[in-house]
Design a protein around this motif. Structure first.
Motif, PDB file in Angstrom:
ATOM      1  N   SER B 112       6.601  10.829  69.253  1.00 33.42           N
ATOM      2  CA  SER B 112       6.744  11.134  70.677  1.00 33.42           C
ATOM      3  C   SER B 112       6.714  12.651  70.862  1.00 33.42           C
ATOM      4  O   SER B 112       6.860  13.409  69.904  1.00 33.42           O
ATOM      5  N   HIS B 113       6.490  13.087  72.089  1.00 35.32           N
ATOM      6  CA  HIS B 113       6.405  14.531  72.329  1.00 35.32           C
ATOM      7  C   HIS B 113       7.021  14.892  73.680  1.00 35.32           C
ATOM      8  O   HIS B 113       7.316  14.022  74.489  1.00 35.32           O
ATOM      9  N   GLN B 114       7.176  16.173  73.884  1.00 32.55           N
ATOM     10  CA  GLN B 114       7.639  16.676  75.170  1.00 32.55           C
ATOM     11  C   GLN B 114       6.599  17.635  75.731  1.00 32.55           C
ATOM     12  O   GLN B 114       5.855  18.268  74.972  1.00 32.55           O
ATOM     13  N   ILE B 115       6.552  17.745  77.062  1.00 32.02           N
ATOM     14  CA  ILE B 115       5.576  18.616  77.706  1.00 32.02           C
ATOM     15  C   ILE B 115       6.287  19.828  78.287  1.00 32.02           C
ATOM     16  O   ILE B 115       7.339  19.693  78.911  1.00 32.02           O
ATOM     17  N   THR B 116       5.738  21.009  78.058  1.00 31.86           N
ATOM     18  CA  THR B 116       6.244  22.210  78.713  1.00 31.86           C
ATOM     19  C   THR B 116       5.121  22.838  79.528  1.00 31.86           C
ATOM     20  O   THR B 116       4.010  23.038  79.018  1.00 31.86           O
ATOM     21  N   LEU B 117       5.407  23.111  80.799  1.00 27.89           N
ATOM     22  CA  LEU B 117       4.433  23.763  81.672  1.00 27.89           C
ATOM     23  C   LEU B 117       4.409  25.250  81.352  1.00 27.89           C
ATOM     24  O   LEU B 117       5.454  25.902  81.371  1.00 27.89           O
ATOM     25  N   LEU B 118       3.238  25.776  81.033  1.00 27.02           N
ATOM     26  CA  LEU B 118       3.137  27.215  80.775  1.00 27.02           C
ATOM     27  C   LEU B 118       2.755  27.953  82.045  1.00 27.02           C
ATOM     28  O   LEU B 118       3.325  28.982  82.373  1.00 27.02           O
ATOM     29  N   LYS B 145      -1.932  25.058  82.410  1.00 30.66           N
ATOM     30  CA  LYS B 145      -1.741  25.207  80.962  1.00 30.66           C
ATOM     31  C   LYS B 145      -0.419  24.569  80.549  1.00 30.66           C
ATOM     32  O   LYS B 145       0.626  24.873  81.134  1.00 30.66           O
ATOM     33  N   ARG B 146      -0.505  23.695  79.580  1.00 28.07           N
ATOM     34  CA  ARG B 146       0.689  23.008  79.093  1.00 28.07           C
ATOM     35  C   ARG B 146       0.716  23.005  77.571  1.00 28.07           C
ATOM     36  O   ARG B 146      -0.339  23.068  76.934  1.00 28.07           O
ATOM     37  N   VAL B 147       1.899  22.929  77.021  1.00 29.68           N
ATOM     38  CA  VAL B 147       2.002  22.783  75.567  1.00 29.68           C
ATOM     39  C   VAL B 147       2.826  21.527  75.273  1.00 29.68           C
ATOM     40  O   VAL B 147       3.797  21.227  75.970  1.00 29.68           O
ATOM     41  N   PHE B 148       2.368  20.765  74.295  1.00 26.76           N
ATOM     42  CA  PHE B 148       3.039  19.531  73.894  1.00 26.76           C
ATOM     43  C   PHE B 148       3.731  19.795  72.567  1.00 26.76           C
ATOM     44  O   PHE B 148       3.121  20.333  71.644  1.00 26.76           O
ATOM     45  N   THR B 149       5.001  19.429  72.479  1.00 26.51           N
ATOM     46  CA  THR B 149       5.767  19.695  71.261  1.00 26.51           C
ATOM     47  C   THR B 149       6.344  18.416  70.659  1.00 26.51           C
ATOM     48  O   THR B 149       6.692  17.485  71.379  1.00 26.51           O
ATOM     49  N   ARG B 150       6.386  18.402  69.333  1.00 26.30           N
ATOM     50  CA  ARG B 150       7.001  17.289  68.599  1.00 26.30           C
ATOM     51  C   ARG B 150       8.134  17.887  67.779  1.00 26.30           C
ATOM     52  O   ARG B 150       7.892  18.801  66.974  1.00 26.30           O
ATOM     53  N   SER B 151       9.351  17.425  67.988  1.00 25.74           N
ATOM     54  CA  SER B 151      10.533  17.965  67.300  1.00 25.74           C
ATOM     55  C   SER B 151      10.543  19.494  67.391  1.00 25.74           C
ATOM     56  O   SER B 151      10.758  20.179  66.392  1.00 25.74           O
ATOM     57  N   VAL B 156      -0.004  20.542  70.595  1.00 21.45           N
ATOM     58  CA  VAL B 156      -1.216  20.538  71.432  1.00 21.45           C
ATOM     59  C   VAL B 156      -1.100  21.614  72.511  1.00 21.45           C
ATOM     60  O   VAL B 156      -0.076  21.705  73.192  1.00 21.45           O
ATOM     61  N   TYR B 157      -2.154  22.398  72.639  1.00 22.93           N
ATOM     62  CA  TYR B 157      -2.252  23.341  73.744  1.00 22.93           C
ATOM     63  C   TYR B 157      -3.326  22.787  74.674  1.00 22.93           C
ATOM     64  O   TYR B 157      -4.488  22.651  74.283  1.00 22.93           O
ATOM     65  N   SER B 158      -2.927  22.436  75.880  1.00 25.95           N
ATOM     66  CA  SER B 158      -3.818  21.739  76.796  1.00 25.95           C
ATOM     67  C   SER B 158      -4.119  22.599  78.021  1.00 25.95           C
ATOM     68  O   SER B 158      -3.200  23.093  78.680  1.00 25.95           O
ATOM     69  N   ILE B 159      -5.407  22.798  78.298  1.00 25.94           N
ATOM     70  CA  ILE B 159      -5.845  23.656  79.402  1.00 25.94           C
ATOM     71  C   ILE B 159      -6.712  22.811  80.340  1.00 25.94           C
ATOM     72  O   ILE B 159      -7.814  22.399  79.971  1.00 25.94           O
ATOM     73  N   SER B 160      -6.191  22.523  81.543  1.00 26.90           N
ATOM     74  CA  SER B 160      -6.903  21.664  82.496  1.00 26.90           C
ATOM     75  C   SER B 160      -7.477  22.476  83.645  1.00 26.90           C
ATOM     76  O   SER B 160      -6.829  23.402  84.138  1.00 26.90           O
ATOM     77  N   GLY B 213      -1.561  31.892  69.309  1.00 25.42           N
ATOM     78  CA  GLY B 213      -0.240  32.327  69.760  1.00 25.42           C
ATOM     79  C   GLY B 213       0.601  31.148  70.236  1.00 25.42           C
ATOM     80  O   GLY B 213       1.770  31.015  69.863  1.00 25.42           O
ATOM     81  N   VAL B 214      -0.012  30.275  71.034  1.00 25.46           N
ATOM     82  CA  VAL B 214       0.732  29.138  71.587  1.00 25.46           C
ATOM     83  C   VAL B 214       1.132  28.151  70.490  1.00 25.46           C
ATOM     84  O   VAL B 214       2.239  27.615  70.491  1.00 25.46           O
ATOM     85  N   LEU B 215       0.213  27.903  69.559  1.00 29.46           N
ATOM     86  CA  LEU B 215       0.465  26.875  68.536  1.00 29.46           C
ATOM     87  C   LEU B 215       1.097  27.448  67.257  1.00 29.46           C
ATOM     88  O   LEU B 215       1.339  26.709  66.300  1.00 29.46           O
ATOM     89  N   HIS B 216       1.338  28.748  67.257  1.00 27.17           N
ATOM     90  CA  HIS B 216       1.953  29.403  66.083  1.00 27.17           C
ATOM     91  C   HIS B 216       1.136  29.157  64.813  1.00 27.17           C
ATOM     92  O   HIS B 216       1.665  28.742  63.780  1.00 27.17           O
TER      93      HIS B 216
END
Lengths: 256, 256
Positions: B112-118, B145-151, B156-160, B213-216
């Motif tokens: 599962s993941h969480q979404i953060t709005l950039l 722009k959003r980033v999806f994180t797991r733990s 995922v860096y998502s650009i719509s 940068g976003v995905l380290h």
């Protein structure tokens, strides 16, 4: 005393005319489903007339129609105007079954490719793969290696594993057939195994020595890797496949 | 003289009761389809009773039923037992709409993941992107722009990119909504834009500075890139999205 009818369904003591907590149409549907999933009726085959099924099971035409309608809704059967009801077989969208579709951009056309058979041999079972395929660990596997080329350039190295107990005699297929006919279609037509569902795990992986050799890239170069599990009736896996793809100007297409 | 009826369909001189080379049920079907595709009837809404539609168009109940059946088959409408006929809206499988599914192996569960709005801003049109989206080159776009994180780890860096003419007022959506509700669902519920089809182009690409940068990860590291075009009615694109995914132990899942 219980007897076997035309379809191998027990009538009499345990037959559908007896009391059961399940509705009659549902029991008939289960029987027809068994008939299809066991390969008693093969993909593309016409099933008997509704009146004949009703007679054989000793139920009404309405009961048979309801059972058949449910199987049509489930995609196991389909009706052909003026012909009758047939076993659906593979009913994924045709484009979905072309696993190696590539294009440069959304607006561009898909590229075409050719298949070359590299090898087809029987190998001992493999603990991980046999587990994915849900077959005993000691069941031999067919190992099928193919390379897909676009304008003479290798773009996909495809390694398939198929359980020898499910597709016995695979080694007798001609090179021509393996290079010209999609594998899913051969398996459906020759073995009565329709494709009902696929699962892919997609990742970026460095090329190993063998793959690098086939695709003419450097060992360690990043490639697109697809692990695919193909399922037939009752979510039974019939193929595990690893595909290594080069994606530069051309990208892998997936639509849904 | 021609008049407009309840549904905006012209009756009289050009109405369905006149001679036409098209069968009556087909013309009714086209009218109902227009009603749905124009957003006159929104996803999830119940359509009027068949008898009311028949009255309004001055056709028989049989004609209306046949037209509706065709739209059910096409996935634009669906029937709900004891309730009526509703506008289907998004009818892709729910799992297919979870674009960022990852798992370690076939036998494992999805993570599962969480979404953060950039960020969410309006930007000038872009020649390439506006062409993908089939909107004029000078139409402004929303850039999300959003980033999806797991733990806690960015995966995922998502650009719509969404056309401002289709989803006007997108910037008024709350951060909470953008981070908690799938975007396709918000667009369906707030704008009446159901998702009918998606196309993905999947490739391996080196991370650019921003993505790294976003995905380290290190700039130039190979990542899985998905270019996605989402379509609503009449194959009209409503979103172009680029997703950069890290795939190590976890792989991207696609099922069909």
């Amino acid at each position: 005393m219980a007897t076997q009818n035309l379809y191998g369904m027990r009538t009499g003591a345990n037959g559908p005319e007896n009391k059961s907590p399940l509705p009659r149409y549902y029991r008939i549907q289960m029987e027809l489903r068994k008939q299809i999933e066991s390969g008693g009726w093969l993909p593309g085959e016409m099933i008997p007339a509704e009146s004949q099924i009703a007679d054989n099971y000793g139920v009404s035409l309405g009961t048979v129609r309801r059972a058949i309608q449910d199987l049509v809704t489930d995609g196991l059967l389909y009706r052909m105007q003026g012909k009758g009801t047939l076993v659906a077989g593979t009913n994924l969208k045709r484009e979905t079954l072309r696993y190696y579709r590539f294009k440069k951009d959304f607006a561009k056309k898909e590229s075409s490719h050719q298949i070359t058979l590299l090898s087809l041999e029987k190998i001992p079972g493999n603990a991980d793969i046999n587990q994915f395929l849900k077959v005993p660990e000691d069941m031999e596997l067919y190992l099928l290696k193919r390379v897909f080329t676009r304008s003479g350039q290798s773009i996909v190295y495809s390694i398939s594993y198929l359980p020898s107990g499910i597709v016995c005699g695979l080694e007798q297929l001609s090179r021509h057939r393996l290079e010209r006919v999609p594998l899913y279609l051969t398996l459906e037509n020759k073995y009565g195994i329709p494709t009902k569902e696929n699962e892919e795990l997609i990742s970026v992986e460095p090329a190993d020595a063998e793959t690098a050799g086939v695709l003419h890239v450097k060992e360690g170069d990043a490639l697109l890797r697809i692990d695919m599990l193909c399922f037939t009736y009752r979510k039974r896996p019939y193929e595990y496949r690893t595909s290594w793809c080069t994606t530069g100007a051309y990208k892998l297409v997936r639509t849904y």
